[in-house]
Design an enzyme around this catalytic site. Structure first.
Site, PDB file in Angstrom:
ATOM      1  N   TRP A  13      15.522  41.796  66.021  1.00 30.79           N
ATOM      2  CA  TRP A  13      16.252  41.312  64.837  1.00 30.79           C
ATOM      3  C   TRP A  13      16.162  39.800  64.712  1.00 30.79           C
ATOM      4  O   TRP A  13      16.079  39.271  63.599  1.00 30.79           O
ATOM      5  CB  TRP A  13      17.696  41.814  64.845  1.00 30.79           C
ATOM      6  CG  TRP A  13      17.741  43.306  64.773  1.00 30.79           C
ATOM      7  CD1 TRP A  13      18.162  44.170  65.751  1.00 30.79           C
ATOM      8  CD2 TRP A  13      17.301  44.135  63.680  1.00 30.79           C
ATOM      9  NE1 TRP A  13      18.005  45.467  65.328  1.00 30.79           N
ATOM     10  CE2 TRP A  13      17.492  45.483  64.077  1.00 30.79           C
ATOM     11  CE3 TRP A  13      16.770  43.879  62.409  1.00 30.79           C
ATOM     12  CZ2 TRP A  13      17.154  46.562  63.242  1.00 30.79           C
ATOM     13  CZ3 TRP A  13      16.447  44.947  61.585  1.00 30.79           C
ATOM     14  CH2 TRP A  13      16.637  46.268  62.010  1.00 30.79           C
TER      15      TRP A  13
ATOM     16  N   ASP B 126      24.028  36.302  63.692  1.00 24.03           N
ATOM     17  CA  ASP B 126      23.931  37.696  63.276  1.00 24.03           C
ATOM     18  C   ASP B 126      24.796  38.477  64.261  1.00 24.03           C
ATOM     19  O   ASP B 126      24.446  38.629  65.426  1.00 24.03           O
ATOM     20  CB  ASP B 126      22.463  38.150  63.353  1.00 24.03           C
ATOM     21  CG  ASP B 126      22.289  39.633  63.014  1.00 24.03           C
ATOM     22  OD1 ASP B 126      23.307  40.326  62.809  1.00 24.03           O
ATOM     23  OD2 ASP B 126      21.128  40.096  62.970  1.00 24.03           O
TER      24      ASP B 126
ATOM     25  N   LYS C 247      28.131  49.536  62.038  1.00 22.42           N
ATOM     26  CA  LYS C 247      28.417  49.767  63.460  1.00 22.42           C
ATOM     27  C   LYS C 247      29.926  49.727  63.713  1.00 22.42           C
ATOM     28  O   LYS C 247      30.503  50.715  64.134  1.00 22.42           O
ATOM     29  CB  LYS C 247      27.699  48.741  64.348  1.00 22.42           C
ATOM     30  CG  LYS C 247      26.179  48.917  64.380  1.00 22.42           C
ATOM     31  CD  LYS C 247      25.519  47.785  63.675  1.00 22.42           C
ATOM     32  CE  LYS C 247      24.040  47.602  63.886  1.00 22.42           C
ATOM     33  NZ  LYS C 247      23.142  48.714  63.730  1.00 22.42           N
TER      34      LYS C 247
HETATM   35  N1  PMP Z   1      20.669  42.646  62.850  1.00 22.88           N
HETATM   36  C1  PMP Z   1      21.067  43.454  63.860  1.00 22.88           C
HETATM   37  C2  PMP Z   1      21.552  42.838  65.137  1.00 22.88           C
HETATM   38  C3  PMP Z   1      21.008  44.840  63.691  1.00 22.88           C
HETATM   39  O1  PMP Z   1      21.380  45.649  64.677  1.00 22.88           O
HETATM   40  C4  PMP Z   1      20.542  45.371  62.460  1.00 22.88           C
HETATM   41  C5  PMP Z   1      20.478  46.856  62.184  1.00 22.88           C
HETATM   42  N2  PMP Z   1      20.568  47.708  63.171  1.00 22.88           N
HETATM   43  C6  PMP Z   1      20.125  44.484  61.471  1.00 22.88           C
HETATM   44  C7  PMP Z   1      20.222  43.132  61.694  1.00 22.88           C
HETATM   45  C8  PMP Z   1      19.598  44.987  60.149  1.00 22.88           C
HETATM   46  O2  PMP Z   1      20.667  45.473  59.440  1.00 22.88           O
HETATM   47  P1  PMP Z   1      20.516  46.218  58.033  1.00 22.88           P
HETATM   48  O3  PMP Z   1      19.873  47.528  58.319  1.00 22.88           O
HETATM   49  O4  PMP Z   1      21.951  46.320  57.614  1.00 22.88           O
HETATM   50  O5  PMP Z   1      19.717  45.350  57.149  1.00 22.88           O
END
Ligand code: PMP
Length: 361
Positions: free
Chosen positions: A102, A172, A196
């Site tokens: 991420w 994030d 989550k």
């Molecule tokens: N950042 C983190 C730490 C994540 O765990 C996730 C999704 N699992 C995301 C970003 C992406 O999130 P989204 O699917 O809501 O765009």
């Protein structure tokens, strides 16, 4: 069918009390004669819901008055672009700590709008630790420093936040918001997808220090401009109304249960149970260095791919679902967010012990 223990990384379990309350209010939100799903986002009833959600989040996260709370759409992934678009007006450069999948996505998106410099990475060891950083490594002229507080796929988390001096820290926090106490004043921006620890997928929470508003690049689309949403109190356009309503119910429950400190205590207890088992098991092994282990996402491996497969299959049949590791890393992963009851982890550990005994000659 009985409800299973869902170890998914997200969307993931919601508290049963919240689902029951939402079910009871599904057809008619008390006093309104309609479902929240059917309500105008400009109605007084909905106004009370969105304002209530914000007030509760401010209370449980202790968010100071000089921060705005926004309920947006587009997932955390949209934030990867929104953050640079909105802060590169300060300076078109930012520093990143690369701690996994991420973080990498945040880096590559920021590169589209300016300079994204990686100051430290743990890629050399498959992101199994959090790299050490200190203030001297950061560019004092950068618009922001970006970190991922909890790495959902790799199972690491920062225990100590980096000291970035006067450069705003952007986090994030998608996979560990509300799971442990954070001092919001340490951050310029916190963002988190809901799926989550907050609500169903569809709403993204952004907490932003007011002085960082109004610094957007001229090319920033209206819908991606924080100031537009802050000025519109998250009602510039139609927000994800129902998700925000569920978020309010979750925030209420967290408050009732003793707030974020109480969540943290239970989360530490749940994670310890699983890590203690992994540390003593001859079959299963954790993949992260002990000092950087996540409280939320616990990846582990067995000695062989066939054993992984058999374990995942048998666990699923026994009511422990979604234990397969992320496709990029393999093995297994147990995501144990706030809504996973202690008993779910106890039973999983018990199941793992039995599986190990049965399969060890
Ligand atoms: N950042 C983190 C730490 C994540 O765990 C996730 C999704 N699992 C995301 C970003 C992406 O999130 P989204 O699917 O809501 O765009």
């Amino acid at each position: 069918m009985a409800r299973v223990y869902n170890f998914s990384a997200g969307p993931s379990m919601l508290p049963e009390a919240v689902l029951k309350k939402a079910a009871a209010e599904l057809l008619e939100y008390p006093g309104s004669g309609q479902s929240v799903m059917e309500m105008s986002h400009r109605s007084p009833e909905y106004q009370a819901i969105i304002e209530g959600a914000e007030a509760l989040l401010r209370e449980i996260m202790n968010i100071p008055a000089n921060y705005k709370v926004l309920f947006l759409q587009g997932g955390a992934s949209t934030q990867f672009a929104m953050v640079p678009l909105n802060l590169f007006g300060i300076a078109p450069k930012a520093d990143f700590v690369n701690t996994g999948t991420w973080s990498k996505k945040a880096i590559s998106e920021a590169k589209r709008y300016g300079t994204a410099r990686v100051v430290a990475t743990s890629e050399d060891k498959k992101f199994s630790y959090i790299p050490k950083v200190d203030k001297s490594m950061f560019d004092a002229g950068a618009a922001y420093v970006h970190i991922t507080t909890n790495n959902t796929i790799e199972g690491t988390r920062y225990r100590i936040l980096p000291d970035t001096g006067t450069v705003p820290l952007v986090a994030d926090m998608s996979s560990n918001i509300l799971s442990e106490v954070y001092d919001v004043t340490k951050f310029g921006i916190i963002y988190a997808g809901a799926q989550k620890n907050i609500a169903p997928a569809g709403v993204t929470v952004v907490i932003i220090r007011e002085d960082l508003l109004g610094k957007a690049l001229p090319i920033t689309p209206t819908m991606l401009n924080y100031k537009i949403h802050a000025d519109g109190k998250s009602l510039y356009n139609t927000p994800p109304c129902y998700c925000i309503y569920i978020a309010k119910l979750v925030f209420e429950l967290i408050k009732q249960q003793g707030g974020v400190p109480a969540m943290q205590k239970v989360n530490e207890q749940k994670a310890k149970m699983l890590y203690d088992f992994l540390d003593n098991s001859k079959m299963f092994k954790g993949t992260v260095v002990p000092e950087d282990r996540s409280l939320m996402n616990i990846p582990f491996t067995s000695p062989a791919e066939d054993t992984d497969k058999a374990f995942i299959k048998e666990a699923s049949a026994a009511g422990f679902v979604n234990l397969k590791g992320h496709r990029s890393v393999g093995g297994m992963r147990a995501s144990i967010y706030n809504a996973m009851p202690v008993e779910g982890v106890e039973k999983l550990v018990d199941f793992m012990k039995k599986f190990e005994t049965k399969n060890t000659k």
